[in-house]
Design a protein around this motif. Structure first.
Motif, short mmCIF file in Angstrom:
data_model
loop_
_atom_site.label_atom_id
_atom_site.label_comp_id
_atom_site.label_asym_id
_atom_site.label_seq_id
_atom_site.Cartn_x
_atom_site.Cartn_y
_atom_site.Cartn_z
N ILE A 1 -83.01 36.60 -0.78
CA ILE A 1 -81.55 36.52 -0.88
C ILE A 1 -80.94 36.17 0.47
CG2 ILE A 1 -81.08 39.00 -0.54
CD1 ILE A 1 -78.89 38.63 -2.76
N LEU A 2 -81.59 36.63 1.53
CA LEU A 2 -81.10 36.36 2.89
C LEU A 2 -82.25 35.92 3.76
CD1 LEU A 2 -78.57 36.71 4.88
CD2 LEU A 2 -79.62 38.89 5.50
N LYS A 3 -82.03 34.84 4.49
CA LYS A 3 -83.06 34.37 5.42
C LYS A 3 -82.36 33.99 6.72
CE LYS A 3 -86.98 31.31 5.80
NZ LYS A 3 -87.79 30.28 5.18
N VAL A 4 -82.85 34.56 7.79
CA VAL A 4 -82.28 34.27 9.11
C VAL A 4 -83.37 33.66 9.96
CG1 VAL A 4 -81.14 35.28 11.13
CG2 VAL A 4 -80.76 36.28 8.87
N THR A 5 -83.08 32.49 10.54
CA THR A 5 -84.12 31.81 11.34
C THR A 5 -83.62 31.52 12.75
OG1 THR A 5 -83.39 29.65 10.54
CG2 THR A 5 -85.16 30.70 9.31
N ASP A 6 -84.43 31.90 13.71
CA ASP A 6 -84.21 31.59 15.13
C ASP A 6 -82.78 31.88 15.61
OD1 ASP A 6 -86.84 30.64 15.21
OD2 ASP A 6 -86.20 28.65 14.54
N LEU A 7 -82.26 33.01 15.20
CA LEU A 7 -80.86 33.34 15.53
C LEU A 7 -80.75 33.73 17.00
CD1 LEU A 7 -78.26 33.56 13.72
CD2 LEU A 7 -78.58 36.01 13.84
N TYR A 8 -79.67 33.25 17.60
CA TYR A 8 -79.45 33.50 19.02
C TYR A 8 -77.96 33.68 19.24
CZ TYR A 8 -80.21 32.83 24.05
OH TYR A 8 -80.28 33.00 25.41
N LEU A 9 -77.58 34.80 19.88
CA LEU A 9 -76.17 35.05 20.20
C LEU A 9 -76.06 35.51 21.64
CD1 LEU A 9 -73.13 35.54 19.18
CD2 LEU A 9 -73.85 37.92 18.93
N LYS A 10 -75.17 34.85 22.36
CA LYS A 10 -74.97 35.20 23.77
C LYS A 10 -73.51 35.58 23.96
CE LYS A 10 -76.28 33.13 28.17
NZ LYS A 10 -76.63 31.90 28.86
N SER B 1 -65.10 36.80 13.74
CA SER B 1 -64.67 35.99 14.88
C SER B 1 -65.33 36.53 16.16
CB SER B 1 -63.15 36.02 15.00
OG SER B 1 -62.70 37.35 15.10
N GLY B 2 -65.75 35.62 17.01
CA GLY B 2 -66.43 36.00 18.25
C GLY B 2 -67.92 36.21 18.06
N TYR B 3 -68.40 36.02 16.86
CA TYR B 3 -69.84 36.24 16.59
C TYR B 3 -70.47 35.02 15.93
CZ TYR B 3 -69.18 40.99 18.08
OH TYR B 3 -68.92 42.09 18.84
N LYS B 4 -70.06 33.86 16.39
CA LYS B 4 -70.70 32.63 15.89
C LYS B 4 -71.99 32.45 16.68
CE LYS B 4 -69.82 27.68 15.29
NZ LYS B 4 -70.65 27.60 14.10
N PRO B 5 -73.11 32.30 15.99
CA PRO B 5 -74.38 32.21 16.73
C PRO B 5 -74.47 30.95 17.58
CG PRO B 5 -74.73 31.79 14.39
CD PRO B 5 -73.31 32.22 14.53
N ASP B 6 -75.14 31.10 18.72
CA ASP B 6 -75.34 29.93 19.59
C ASP B 6 -76.44 29.05 19.05
OD1 ASP B 6 -73.56 30.52 22.08
OD2 ASP B 6 -74.52 32.42 21.57
N ASN B 7 -77.31 29.64 18.29
CA ASN B 7 -78.41 28.86 17.70
C ASN B 7 -78.89 29.59 16.44
OD1 ASN B 7 -80.20 26.72 17.59
ND2 ASN B 7 -81.83 27.90 18.59
N GLY B 8 -79.61 28.89 15.60
CA GLY B 8 -80.22 29.49 14.42
C GLY B 8 -79.42 29.25 13.15
#
Lengths: 248, 316
Positions: free
Chosen positions: A4-13, A54-61
């Motif tokens: 139901i949920l898949k998260v790949t290579d998530l990156y937040l700075k 808001s403020g939590y948009k991933p930088d990658n993934g």
């Protein structure tokens, strides 16, 4: 089973700090998955990224929900697709009654379901339906109402951010029962917590440290590791060390 | 002529209903009521112990309301004031006498559905005897053109161990120009509560000046304002509580929500001239809490729906 949920290579700075990095998980439909981690591990940030705040948009993934790429979707779009979040410290709303607040997310506005949801969190509907969701409620009461609201939504996926914090020990069993009820009524649960005793109700467990998943396994396995290693961890900020030591 | 009056009454009732009122109140003989359109009294109903004395003037109506000693009016009095044409002036001079051990609730709907340039002045004088109560709610319904100037001034005195509550609400349509003033003295053991709830849009201007004077021992006052601004609207809220007597207590609570290019100012003034008195205040100006909005979005509301729900709660 279906993902139901898949998260790949998530990156937040945030600024210069890496909050979430190299983050990959898969959650199966109908399961309870727990993300266990000490305070500051990035667990709440993970919840906010998944919900698209808001403020939590991933930088990658990428984030996929029911196979749909939701990485760039708004909070409302994600909610309309069937996911929601119960905040660790829920917001207060002046002038909004408990009844109205719970009904906002419900497809049918059945008052019977509102009452049932309140009873699930051990709040008497007679006493609470017409109270306002404002600062006159204690933190614990507000938290229970938050859980009742997401329960009444019947979401396909619910992210519960520390539902056990600020809840007295006597009520903890009720909250655990409610989380199981989420599953039994068809919701998938992603449970975020720092209490290993809550993790036992999950089907799958992930251990999060410094923004990364460093271990995945059964709840018992992850809880034992967490109790033994993380509660007195001297590896803060260096999960790679833990991984290496664990491998040894 | 009679047909015109009937049409005017029907249109007033339609606007009354749009502003949230129940028109059935005006045909219920147990509900005291008055309907005034411009300077015409279109209807009036008195009940036992309540006297309503309207006198038409050039620009409006002078109204004297008396609740006789010892009378508690069972149903809230329904008042409907308004101006139906696009332009006009309405001046209502109202005096309410609530005698000793008497009490009444009243809900007033002020309707200006077609306003392009309307001035509505309400000069209110409230006299509460001892051991009496008066709860007054004023709800405004304006059109969306904003051409209304609303000037409600209330002066009053709250007798010993009496209670006066006044709530002003304007959240439907445009405000236009709003200038509210209250100046109320509170005697021994009396209690005053003033609430103002306004949603300003476009280039609306809001000026609220509320003053409670705690002159008797153990007198109490609460002044609470909620103003939500959007577009280019402006607001200024001056809330004053002066405590002159021992054990008198007051609190000022002002919140203004600013959106778009709107501008807000809040000035809470608290004065104490007796060492046994106490007055507190809180004032907040800022944007809507993003956490509140995102919480409702996470329940499936759009941003616009979430803002409306939060604002409606604040102004409830």
């Amino acid at each position: 089973m279906e993902e139901i949920l898949k998260v790949t290579d998530l990156y937040l700075k945030k600024g210069n700090k890496e909050i979430i990095k190299n983050f990959n998980i898969t959650v199966e439909r109908g399961s309870i998955s727990v993300v266990l981690g000490v305070n500051g591990a990035g667990k709440s940030s993970l919840a906010y990224v998944l919900m698209g705040l808001s403020g939590y948009k991933p930088d990658n993934g990428k984030i996929f929900f029911k196979g749909i790429d939701i990485t760039d979707k708004t909070v409302t779009e994600r909610a309309k697709l069937g996911m929601t979040l119960a905040w660790q410290t829920p917001a207060s709303f002046e002038g909004l009654t408990v009844r109205d607040y719970i009904q906002i997310g419900m497809k049918n506005k059945s008052i019977a379901l509102v009452k049932e949801a309140l009873e699930k969190v051990a709040l008497d509907p007679i006493l609470y339906l017409n109270r306002t969701v404002d600062k006159s409620l204690s933190g614990g009461e507000r938290k229970r109402i938050e859980l009742a609201a997401v329960y009444a939504m019947h979401p396909e996926l619910v992210i519960l951010d520390e539902p056990d914090s600020g809840i007295d020990i006597l009520s903890l069993e009720k909250i655990k029962k409610l989380i199981v009820d989420f599953k039994e009524t068809g919701s998938t649960v992603l449970l975020i917590t720092h209490r290993d005793e809550v993790a036992e109700i999950a089907d799958t467990a992930f251990l999060m440290c410094s923004g990364e998943i460093i271990k995945q396994g059964s709840p018992a396995e992850i809880s034992n590791f967490f109790k033994d290693e993380c509660n007195h961890c001297d590896h803060k900020g260096a999960p790679e060390k833990i991984i290496q030591e664990n491998v040894k | 002529m009679a047909t015109k009056i009937i049409d005017e009454y029907a249109e007033m009732m339609k606007a009354y209903e749009q502003s949230g009122g129940n028109v059935g109140e005006f045909s219920n003989p147990n509900v005291p009521s008055i309907v005034i359109s411009g300077n015409k009294v279109l209807g009036k109903n008195e009940v036992k112990g309540l006297i309503i004395e309207p006198t038409p003037t050039k620009d409006g109506v002078d109204v004297k309301i008396t609740v006789k000693k010892g009378t508690k009016i069972l149903y809230p009095m329904a008042l409907c004031f308004g101006v139906l044409p696009k332009e006009g002036v309405q001046v209502i001079n109202m005096e309410a006498y609530i005698e000793d051990e008497a009490g009444m609730n009243a809900v007033s709907h002020c309707v200006f559905p077609n306003a392009e340039h309307i001035v509505h002045k309400m000069n209110y004088k409230v006299h509460l005897g001892n051991h009496s109560f008066f709860r007054y709610k004023e709800i405004h319904f304006h059109g969306d053109k904003g051409g209304v100037e609303v000037v409600p001034y209330t002066e009053g005195e709250v007798g010993e161990n009496s209670y006066f509550e006044s709530t002003f609400t304007l959240k439907e349509g445009r405000v236009g120009k709003l200038d509210i003033k209250y100046d109320v003295d509170v005697k021994k053991g009396g209690k005053l509560e003033l609430y103002s709830k306004v949603w300003a849009k476009g280039n609306d201007e809001v000026n609220i000046e509320e003053k409670g004077n705690l002159k008797g021992e153990e007198a109490k006052a609460l002044i609470k304002s909620r103003v939500v601004l959007q577009d280019n609207s402006h607001s200024k809220v001056l809330s004053v509580v002066n405590a002159y007597a021992p054990y008198s207590r007051g609190h000022v609570d002002c919140m203004e929500v600013v959106q778009d290019d709107s501008v807000a100012e809040a000035v809470p003034v608290v004065g104490v001239s007796n060492s046994l008195a106490k007055v507190t205040h809180e004032a907040a100006i800022g944007s809507l809490d993003s956490k509140e909005i995102e919480t409702l979005e996470a329940r499936g509301l759009t941003e616009e729906e979430a803002i409306k729900a939060v604002v409606s709660g604040l102004l409830k």
